[in-house]
Design a protein around this motif. Structure first.
Motif, PDB file in Angstrom:
ATOM      1  N   LEU A 116       0.536  -1.612   0.121  1.00  0.00           N
ATOM      2  CA  LEU A 116      -0.487  -0.243   0.043  1.00  0.00           C
ATOM      3  C   LEU A 116       0.685   0.992   0.465  1.00  0.00           C
ATOM      4  N   LEU A 117       1.771   1.187   1.490  1.00  0.00           N
ATOM      5  CA  LEU A 117       2.878   2.150   1.429  1.00  0.00           C
ATOM      6  C   LEU A 117       3.665   3.125  -0.062  1.00  0.00           C
ATOM      7  N   THR A 118       3.955   1.275  -0.480  1.00  0.00           N
ATOM      8  CA  THR A 118       4.950   1.504  -2.193  1.00  0.00           C
ATOM      9  C   THR A 118       3.885   2.385  -3.252  1.00  0.00           C
ATOM     10  N   GLY A 119       2.349   2.223  -3.174  1.00  0.00           N
ATOM     11  CA  GLY A 119       2.155   1.784  -4.536  1.00  0.00           C
ATOM     12  C   GLY A 119       1.538   3.559  -4.268  1.00  0.00           C
ATOM     13  N   MET A 120       1.597   4.395  -2.513  1.00  0.00           N
ATOM     14  CA  MET A 120       1.016   5.567  -2.814  1.00  0.00           C
ATOM     15  C   MET A 120       2.448   6.864  -2.660  1.00  0.00           C
ATOM     16  N   GLU A 121       3.522   5.607  -2.638  1.00  0.00           N
ATOM     17  CA  GLU A 121       4.961   6.565  -3.517  1.00  0.00           C
ATOM     18  C   GLU A 121       5.061   6.497  -4.982  1.00  0.00           C
ATOM     19  N   THR A 122       4.385   6.140  -5.720  1.00  0.00           N
ATOM     20  CA  THR A 122       4.231   5.684  -7.178  1.00  0.00           C
ATOM     21  C   THR A 122       3.824   7.300  -7.635  1.00  0.00           C
ATOM     22  N   ASP A 123       4.463   7.866  -8.605  1.00  0.00           N
ATOM     23  CA  ASP A 123       4.061   9.226  -9.298  1.00  0.00           C
ATOM     24  C   ASP A 123       3.946   9.215 -10.592  1.00  0.00           C
ATOM     25  N   LEU A 124       2.244   8.265 -10.750  1.00  0.00           N
ATOM     26  CA  LEU A 124       2.282   8.590 -12.032  1.00  0.00           C
ATOM     27  C   LEU A 124       2.817   9.582 -13.407  1.00  0.00           C
ATOM     28  N   ALA A 125       2.362  10.704 -12.759  1.00  0.00           N
ATOM     29  CA  ALA A 125       3.025  12.223 -13.221  1.00  0.00           C
ATOM     30  C   ALA A 125       4.247  12.092 -13.641  1.00  0.00           C
ATOM     31  N   LEU A 126       5.052  11.585 -13.117  1.00  0.00           N
ATOM     32  CA  LEU A 126       6.127  11.247 -13.055  1.00  0.00           C
ATOM     33  C   LEU A 126       6.973  10.062 -14.299  1.00  0.00           C
ATOM     34  N   VAL A 127       5.379   8.981 -14.274  1.00  0.00           N
ATOM     35  CA  VAL A 127       6.093   7.907 -15.298  1.00  0.00           C
ATOM     36  C   VAL A 127       5.587   8.928 -16.985  1.00  0.00           C
ATOM     37  N   ARG A 128       4.950  10.100 -16.289  1.00  0.00           N
ATOM     38  CA  ARG A 128       4.412  10.292 -17.838  1.00  0.00           C
ATOM     39  C   ARG A 128       5.447  11.400 -18.520  1.00  0.00           C
ATOM     40  N   ARG A 129       6.260  11.882 -17.604  1.00  0.00           N
ATOM     41  CA  ARG A 129       6.921  12.951 -17.963  1.00  0.00           C
ATOM     42  C   ARG A 129       8.715  12.327 -18.749  1.00  0.00           C
ATOM     43  N   THR A 130       8.483  11.243 -17.855  1.00  0.00           N
ATOM     44  CA  THR A 130      10.036  10.687 -18.685  1.00  0.00           C
ATOM     45  C   THR A 130       9.879   9.515 -19.615  1.00  0.00           C
ATOM     46  N   GLY A 131       8.428   8.809 -20.429  1.00  0.00           N
ATOM     47  CA  GLY A 131       7.656   8.199 -21.019  1.00  0.00           C
ATOM     48  C   GLY A 131       8.787   7.434 -21.819  1.00  0.00           C
ATOM     49  N   LYS A 132       9.348   7.631 -22.663  1.00  0.00           N
ATOM     50  CA  LYS A 132      10.146   6.290 -23.952  1.00  0.00           C
ATOM     51  C   LYS A 132      11.235   5.638 -23.055  1.00  0.00           C
ATOM     52  N   ALA A 133      11.899   6.297 -22.776  1.00  0.00           N
ATOM     53  CA  ALA A 133      13.013   5.951 -22.085  1.00  0.00           C
ATOM     54  C   ALA A 133      12.884   4.806 -20.875  1.00  0.00           C
ATOM     55  N   ALA A 134      12.084   6.073 -19.967  1.00  0.00           N
ATOM     56  CA  ALA A 134      12.387   5.020 -19.281  1.00  0.00           C
ATOM     57  C   ALA A 134      11.309   3.799 -18.805  1.00  0.00           C
ATOM     58  N   LEU A 135      10.251   3.089 -19.946  1.00  0.00           N
ATOM     59  CA  LEU A 135       9.763   1.495 -20.757  1.00  0.00           C
ATOM     60  C   LEU A 135      10.795   1.296 -21.081  1.00  0.00           C
ATOM     61  N   SER A 136      11.975   1.610 -21.642  1.00  0.00           N
ATOM     62  CA  SER A 136      12.707   1.158 -22.119  1.00  0.00           C
ATOM     63  C   SER A 136      13.737   0.002 -21.205  1.00  0.00           C
TER      64      SER A 136
END
Length: 743
Positions: A116-136
């Protein structure tokens, strides 16, 4: 002196550790025939105490505190205490099923709380910003070590497997344990190194978030396979389809349901900590749902954490309270129990020791090479790829959870569990120094430097930190004007807003419509507000039939950062009306008082805001300027900053002219201009000397085309509500609309 204090602390800790053993020696005969509450309490005390002390020691040498909690279990278990004092170890942690079930229940709940705490610390906005590089980076960082783990699992002798006929399940568990990075350990390390806002730091954390998310989905599918006992297409299809359906519903309908539940609990329940209870219930329900569809409860807890973390009204103090419960109790117990289940004596076997070393090498090289390859594909240079490789190589908490689940389900043997635990400890402890070394060699790019300066500037701001807005208005021109201003501010950053209306029922909709219309008309977010949540503003209207100040006091307890007041009469000559003073007095935070004058007393929104804001260089002056800029930007208006300097002589004994500017004045105005640049609002500046502040403000208002004066003010002590002589004079004599922003 410091050494003496540490010696005393260790002596006290030793006594506290020995005391439970001595007490339990008296209760051992009773405990040997069943469970004992005294044994359970002693286990909790020891795990908390040893976990805290060893975690403190780990942090002082630059390692995560979680490692100390894990080592606490190793020290109290068969690996250390069981060798040095076997009787004490058997007394403290007896092998009685009923007794083990008590502490195991807390540990299993700890797994859910940690996820639960790990999920709360998951920043989806950060995922959207870094995008393709983070996914690869994440995909390559998972694929390479996962395949290496599969190869290692297939090469293991049957003697190391709990069920040789189910080798594939064990192999998949080993591959998953090698593939996942611990987002919590990664984020903590990046934060401690002060690289969290750097581009490379955000990329590492984002890759770890994606890594963790994929890993838990993968683990849930594997657990679904293990739960069926056999591996066939039907069980695989059920696990995969069930997981995809759960994720699709959770991130569409579930997102809104969770936000509504949290808001309803916060706004309607009057007992202590209702939001925390709601969050725990949401976590439990989602864990049961994933269990019902054939995947593990950890996925439900993790997704629940993500949805809770995205709730628009999860205030900081609620987050800190829940985090304190998890970090203070459940994490030390869970990681301590994981350490208790490890028996390092198995490493005395040369073959097991060699296999453990091989496991560590495969895990490290696989993760490093996968992340390095992903960074190369993502277009990063070799220095950044090097930092990514080291940063993604921390297993820590995630591998401990995976290994614990695998052991409890019979997919891992005690020997494999110990090997994975050792691998998690070694890779996690090696990560911080190697990451620190590699990050120091990543140069700061020009665009990154500009972004960091902007973010540091905004971090000290007032408007970016407003999470909830409360509006107290009546059916008057000032009420409608305050509703419009509140709507502009709320719309600029999508701030959830609650409207308290002291108006006849037939006219209660007008203010809500004014807020909604203003939020809809706000300008599109600029780069400075790129993190503002998308979608419509959450607006709640609460009609009031009782005394308005009592309504404000009751609502304010639910957690708001700014109160807008728009009631009439707003003032009596040069003082605020008693009703306005009572409303402001019931709100323990920043508030803004609006008074509609001139064109704003007539129906219709009229032309865009042309704002005059006096500045003096202090904190409340800056707050007023921030609010003025946010309003102007949202309404496509303009801002003029007026500095009124105290009259003083220059070094050659001459009094400066009214329009000259000194170094102090220039610095103050430059700060406001920079604020405007970051908000996308051009700021005009003006300086006046040799004149009283109220006269300078009133003359500028009268001679210019301004339709709103925004003043940052601070309440003065005494009876009633007062902001000083200048504010009182402006309140009495201004013919233009006013907004006083109080700190």
């Amino acid at each position: 002196m410091a050494k003496r204090h540490w010696g005393e602390a260790l002596l006290c800790a030793g006594l506290l550790i020995a005391l439970p053993g001595a007490v339990l020696a008296q209760t051992a005969p009773a405990a040997s025939h069943g469970h004992s509450e005294a044994v359970f309490v002693a286990q909790i005390i020891l795990l908390l105490l040893c976990g805290r002390l060893l975690g403190e020691g780990m942090q002082r040498i630059g390692q995560p505190a979680i490692m100390g909690q894990l080592l606490a279990g190793v020290v109290l278990g068969p690996s250390v205490l069981g060798v040095l004092w076997p009787a004490a170890e058997r007394t403290l942690f007896p092998a009685i099923p009923e007794q083990k079930a008590m502490i195991d229940a807390v540990s299993q709940l700890g797994i859910l709380m940690l996820l639960l705490l790990t999920g709360m610390e998951t920043d989806l906005a950060l995922v959207r910003r870094t995008g393709k590089a983070a996914l690869s980076v994440s995909l390559a960082g998972i694929a390479v070590p996962f395949l290496c783990g599969i190869a290692l699992g297939e090469a293991l002798p049957d003697s190391m497997l709990p069920h040789p006929d189910q080798r594939l399940v064990t192999t998949l568990f080993i591959g998953t344990a090698l593939a996942i990075a611990s987002v919590k350990i990664v984020a903590l390390t990046i934060r401690e190194l002060d690289f969290l806002r750097r581009t490379i730091g955000q990329l590492i954390v984002t890759a770890a978030i994606v890594d963790d998310t994929i890993g838990w989905i993968l683990l849930s599918i594997i657990l679904g396979l293990a739960g069926h006992g056999t591996i066939d297409l039907a069980s695989i299809g059920q696990s995969v389809l069930g997981t995809l359906l759960f994720l699709a519903v959770s991130f569409t309908i579930g997102r809104r349901v969770v936000a509504l539940l949290i808001r309803w609990a916060n706004d309607n329940l009057v007992s202590d900590l209702p939001v925390i209870t709601t969050i725990l219930i949401v976590m439990g329900v989602m864990a049961l749902i994933t269990n019902a569809i054939g995947v593990h409860t950890v996925l439900g807890a993790f997704v629940a954490g993500i949805l809770v973390g995205q709730s628009p009204i999860l205030t900081r103090h609620i987050d800190e309270q829940l985090r304190g419960l998890i970090v203070g109790l459940f994490m030390p117990v869970f990681f301590g129990m994981a350490g208790l289940q490890a028996n390092l004596a198995v490493l005395g076997d040369p073959m097991i020791f060699g296999m453990s070393v091989l496991l560590i090498l495969i895990a490290s090289l696989g993760k490093f090479s996968g992340a390095f390859l992903g960074g190369t594909i993502g277009g990063l240079n070799w220095r950044e790829c090097l930092a990514l490789g080291w940063g993604m190589n921390a297993r820590g908490s995630t591998e401990v959870v995976v290994a614990t689940i695998g052991l409890s389900m019979g997919a891992l043997s005690q020997t494999l569990f110990t090997m994975i635990l050792v691998m998690a400890v070694v890779t996690t402890m090696a990560m911080p120094p190697m990451l620190r070394w590699s990050l120091a060699r990543v140069p700061l790019r020009e665009d990154e430097e500009v972004r960091l300066k902007r973010e540091a500037f905004e971090a000290e701001g007032f408007v970016p930190n407003i999470e909830r807005l409360l509006v107290m208005v009546d059916d008057s021109p000032s009420g409608h004007f305050a509703s419009r201003l509140a709507g502009l501010l709320a719309g600029s950053r999508r701030i959830p807003t609650t409207i308290l209306e002291a108006a006849p029922r037939t006219r209660q909709r007008r203010n809500a419509e004014a807020v909604a219309k203003a939020t809809a008309s706000t300008a599109a977010p600029d780069t400075a507000e790129a993190d503002a949540p998308a979608g419509p503003v959450d607006i709640t209207t609460r009609p009031q039939s009782d005394v308005v100040e009592e309504a404000v006091a009751r609502e304010a307890r639910k957690g708001y950062d700014l109160l807008f007041i728009g009631v009439e009469p707003a003032a009596q000559e040069d003082a605020f009306d008693d009703k306005v003073a009572r409303i402001a007095g019931e709100f323990k935070g920043a508030f803004a008082i609006a008074a509609a004058r001139g064109s704003h007393r007539r129906p219709g929104i009229g032309r865009a805001l042309e704002i005059l804001v006096p500045v003096t260089g202090n904190l409340y002056s800056r707050r007023g300027a921030e609010v003025a800029l946010a309003l102007a930007r949202a309404d496509h208006g303009s801002v003029t900053a007026l500095y009124v300097a105290q009259q003083r002589r220059s070094w050659h004994r001459r009094v400066p002219t009214p329009w000259t500017i000194g170094a102090d004045e220039e610095a103050i105005l430059r700060e406001i201009v920079e604020l405007g640049d970051r908000s996308g609002v051009p700021v005009r500046t003006a300086v006046r000397r040799a004149i009283a502040p109220e006269e300078a403000i009133l003359r500028r208002l009268h001679n210019g085309s301004y339709n709103l004066l925004v003043m940052g003010v601070s309440p003065r002590p005494g009876e009633g509500l007062s902001f000083g002589h200048a504010a009182a004079a402006v309140l009495e004599r201004s013919e233009r609309s006013l907004l006083f922003v109080s700190s």
